[in-house]
Design a protein around this motif. Structure first.
Motif, PDB file in Angstrom:
ATOM      1  N   GLY A 107       0.828  -1.218   0.000  1.00  0.00           N
ATOM      2  CA  GLY A 107       0.000   0.000   0.000  1.00  0.00           C
ATOM      3  C   GLY A 107       0.852   1.252   0.000  1.00  0.00           C
ATOM      4  N   LEU A 108       1.915   1.243   0.807  1.00  0.00           N
ATOM      5  CA  LEU A 108       2.814   2.391   0.843  1.00  0.00           C
ATOM      6  C   LEU A 108       3.521   2.578  -0.496  1.00  0.00           C
ATOM      7  CD1 LEU A 108       3.966   4.604   2.629  1.00  0.00           C
ATOM      8  CD2 LEU A 108       5.728   2.992   3.376  1.00  0.00           C
ATOM      9  N   ALA A 109       3.912   1.482  -1.125  1.00  0.00           N
ATOM     10  CA  ALA A 109       4.539   1.567  -2.447  1.00  0.00           C
ATOM     11  C   ALA A 109       3.566   2.132  -3.477  1.00  0.00           C
ATOM     12  CB  ALA A 109       5.041   0.189  -2.878  1.00  0.00           C
ATOM     13  N   ALA A 110       2.300   1.730  -3.392  1.00  0.00           N
ATOM     14  CA  ALA A 110       1.297   2.253  -4.324  1.00  0.00           C
ATOM     15  C   ALA A 110       1.107   3.754  -4.130  1.00  0.00           C
ATOM     16  CB  ALA A 110      -0.026   1.512  -4.138  1.00  0.00           C
ATOM     17  N   VAL A 111       1.098   4.192  -2.881  1.00  0.00           N
ATOM     18  CA  VAL A 111       0.973   5.629  -2.608  1.00  0.00           C
ATOM     19  C   VAL A 111       2.177   6.377  -3.168  1.00  0.00           C
ATOM     20  CG1 VAL A 111       0.984   7.355  -0.757  1.00  0.00           C
ATOM     21  CG2 VAL A 111      -0.535   5.373  -0.613  1.00  0.00           C
ATOM     22  N   GLY A 112       3.376   5.825  -2.959  1.00  0.00           N
ATOM     23  CA  GLY A 112       4.580   6.451  -3.490  1.00  0.00           C
ATOM     24  C   GLY A 112       4.572   6.514  -5.005  1.00  0.00           C
ATOM     25  N   ALA A 113       4.133   5.436  -5.642  1.00  0.00           N
ATOM     26  CA  ALA A 113       4.074   5.418  -7.107  1.00  0.00           C
ATOM     27  C   ALA A 113       3.049   6.412  -7.633  1.00  0.00           C
ATOM     28  CB  ALA A 113       3.743   4.013  -7.596  1.00  0.00           C
ATOM     29  N   ALA A 114       1.886   6.471  -6.981  1.00  0.00           N
ATOM     30  CA  ALA A 114       0.855   7.425  -7.408  1.00  0.00           C
ATOM     31  C   ALA A 114       1.338   8.856  -7.222  1.00  0.00           C
ATOM     32  CB  ALA A 114      -0.435   7.182  -6.624  1.00  0.00           C
ATOM     33  N   ALA A 115       1.971   9.141  -6.086  1.00  0.00           N
ATOM     34  CA  ALA A 115       2.478  10.494  -5.834  1.00  0.00           C
ATOM     35  C   ALA A 115       3.546  10.862  -6.856  1.00  0.00           C
ATOM     36  CB  ALA A 115       3.045  10.587  -4.420  1.00  0.00           C
ATOM     37  N   ALA A 116       4.435   9.928  -7.169  1.00  0.00           N
ATOM     38  CA  ALA A 116       5.486  10.210  -8.150  1.00  0.00           C
ATOM     39  C   ALA A 116       4.894  10.452  -9.529  1.00  0.00           C
ATOM     40  CB  ALA A 116       6.471   9.043  -8.192  1.00  0.00           C
ATOM     41  N   CYS A 150       8.048  14.385  -6.973  1.00  0.00           N
ATOM     42  CA  CYS A 150       8.233  13.124  -7.700  1.00  0.00           C
ATOM     43  C   CYS A 150       9.382  12.333  -7.084  1.00  0.00           C
ATOM     44  CB  CYS A 150       8.516  13.420  -9.173  1.00  0.00           C
ATOM     45  SG  CYS A 150       8.774  11.942 -10.169  1.00  0.00           S
ATOM     46  N   ALA A 151      10.469  13.025  -6.750  1.00  0.00           N
ATOM     47  CA  ALA A 151      11.611  12.349  -6.131  1.00  0.00           C
ATOM     48  C   ALA A 151      11.226  11.760  -4.779  1.00  0.00           C
ATOM     49  CB  ALA A 151      12.769  13.323  -5.974  1.00  0.00           C
ATOM     50  N   VAL A 152      10.432  12.487  -4.006  1.00  0.00           N
ATOM     51  CA  VAL A 152       9.983  11.979  -2.713  1.00  0.00           C
ATOM     52  C   VAL A 152       9.103  10.740  -2.916  1.00  0.00           C
ATOM     53  CG1 VAL A 152       8.561  12.483  -0.684  1.00  0.00           C
ATOM     54  CG2 VAL A 152      10.189  14.180  -1.527  1.00  0.00           C
ATOM     55  N   GLY A 153       8.209  10.798  -3.892  1.00  0.00           N
ATOM     56  CA  GLY A 153       7.351   9.653  -4.190  1.00  0.00           C
ATOM     57  C   GLY A 153       8.157   8.423  -4.589  1.00  0.00           C
ATOM     58  N   LEU A 154       9.191   8.634  -5.404  1.00  0.00           N
ATOM     59  CA  LEU A 154      10.042   7.515  -5.809  1.00  0.00           C
ATOM     60  C   LEU A 154      10.844   6.973  -4.631  1.00  0.00           C
ATOM     61  CD1 LEU A 154      11.267   8.760  -9.289  1.00  0.00           C
ATOM     62  CD2 LEU A 154       9.641   6.918  -8.799  1.00  0.00           C
ATOM     63  N   PHE A 155      11.264   7.872  -3.743  1.00  0.00           N
ATOM     64  CA  PHE A 155      11.972   7.449  -2.535  1.00  0.00           C
ATOM     65  C   PHE A 155      11.064   6.586  -1.663  1.00  0.00           C
ATOM     66  CE2 PHE A 155      13.410   8.118   1.849  1.00  0.00           C
ATOM     67  CZ  PHE A 155      14.714   7.668   1.730  1.00  0.00           C
ATOM     68  N   VAL A 156       9.802   7.008  -1.501  1.00  0.00           N
ATOM     69  CA  VAL A 156       8.833   6.234  -0.728  1.00  0.00           C
ATOM     70  C   VAL A 156       8.602   4.870  -1.390  1.00  0.00           C
ATOM     71  CG1 VAL A 156       6.408   6.111   0.003  1.00  0.00           C
ATOM     72  CG2 VAL A 156       7.714   8.219   0.323  1.00  0.00           C
ATOM     73  N   LEU A 157       8.471   4.865  -2.701  1.00  0.00           N
ATOM     74  CA  LEU A 157       8.284   3.617  -3.445  1.00  0.00           C
ATOM     75  C   LEU A 157       9.453   2.662  -3.220  1.00  0.00           C
ATOM     76  CD1 LEU A 157       6.884   1.849  -5.594  1.00  0.00           C
ATOM     77  CD2 LEU A 157       8.054   3.216  -7.324  1.00  0.00           C
ATOM     78  N   GLY A 158      10.662   3.166  -3.330  1.00  0.00           N
ATOM     79  CA  GLY A 158      11.842   2.331  -3.126  1.00  0.00           C
ATOM     80  C   GLY A 158      11.944   1.819  -1.699  1.00  0.00           C
ATOM     81  N   GLY A 159      11.676   2.687  -0.743  1.00  0.00           N
ATOM     82  CA  GLY A 159      11.719   2.274   0.655  1.00  0.00           C
ATOM     83  C   GLY A 159      10.678   1.216   0.975  1.00  0.00           C
ATOM     84  N   ALA A 160       9.497   1.372   0.422  1.00  0.00           N
ATOM     85  CA  ALA A 160       8.433   0.388   0.650  1.00  0.00           C
ATOM     86  C   ALA A 160       8.779  -0.945  -0.005  1.00  0.00           C
ATOM     87  CB  ALA A 160       7.102   0.915   0.123  1.00  0.00           C
ATOM     88  N   VAL A 168       1.751  11.496 -10.333  1.00  0.00           N
ATOM     89  CA  VAL A 168       1.021  12.776 -10.353  1.00  0.00           C
ATOM     90  C   VAL A 168       1.993  13.946 -10.353  1.00  0.00           C
ATOM     91  CG1 VAL A 168      -0.528  14.252  -9.000  1.00  0.00           C
ATOM     92  CG2 VAL A 168      -1.077  11.834  -9.326  1.00  0.00           C
ATOM     93  N   ALA A 169       3.049  13.831  -9.536  1.00  0.00           N
ATOM     94  CA  ALA A 169       4.025  14.915  -9.464  1.00  0.00           C
ATOM     95  C   ALA A 169       4.782  15.073 -10.780  1.00  0.00           C
ATOM     96  CB  ALA A 169       4.998  14.667  -8.318  1.00  0.00           C
ATOM     97  N   ALA A 170       5.103  13.978 -11.431  1.00  0.00           N
ATOM     98  CA  ALA A 170       5.822  14.065 -12.704  1.00  0.00           C
ATOM     99  C   ALA A 170       4.953  14.701 -13.783  1.00  0.00           C
ATOM    100  CB  ALA A 170       6.283  12.682 -13.142  1.00  0.00           C
TER     101      ALA A 170
END
Length: 118
Positions: free
Chosen positions: A18-27, A39-49, A29-31
């Motif tokens: 779920g956290l990865a999905a949020v990060g991917a969606a944020a990245a 977008c960088a923060v979203g990708l960071f969240v995606l990678g961390g998740a 939308v931001a892109a």
């Protein structure tokens, strides 16, 4: 002898997914809106998740391997089906655990009949 920790695997994996999905969606939308810092923060969240999900899966695998190894040390002649049923595991989880233990050389050797030398 079902261990209550054996069935914990889905919750951490679902949380990290779920956290990865949020990060991917944020990245995404931001892109699209050219907000590359977000977008960088979203990708960071995606990678961390994704890393968290990997660690949760490996921890669950290690816990399963410990349970299987303990059980086999007590009764080395158990079949895969009996082992899986006794521990409350799926057949595939027991087979994978046995494979990992076999590859690492951790399986106890079942004593067979003595060789007659013929």
């Amino acid at each position: 002898m079902t261990d209550r920790h054996t069935r914990r695997r889905p919750f951490p994996l679902a949380a990290f997914a779920g956290l990865a999905a949020v990060g991917a969606a944020a990245a995404t939308v931001a892109a699209v809106s050219h907000s590359y810092a977000v977008c960088a923060v979203g990708l960071f969240v995606l990678g961390g998740a994704a890393f968290g999900a990997y660690r949760a899966a490996r921890a669950a695998d290690a816990r399963t391997d410990r349970l299987v190894l303990q059980r086999l040390q007590q009764q080395p002649d158990l079949s895969q089906d009996t082992l899986a049923n006794d521990l409350g595991l799926h057949q595939a989880a027991a087979r994978l655990s046995l494979h990992r233990l076999s590859q690492s050389g951790s399986l106890p050797v079942a004593e067979g009949p003595a060789d007659s030398g013929n």
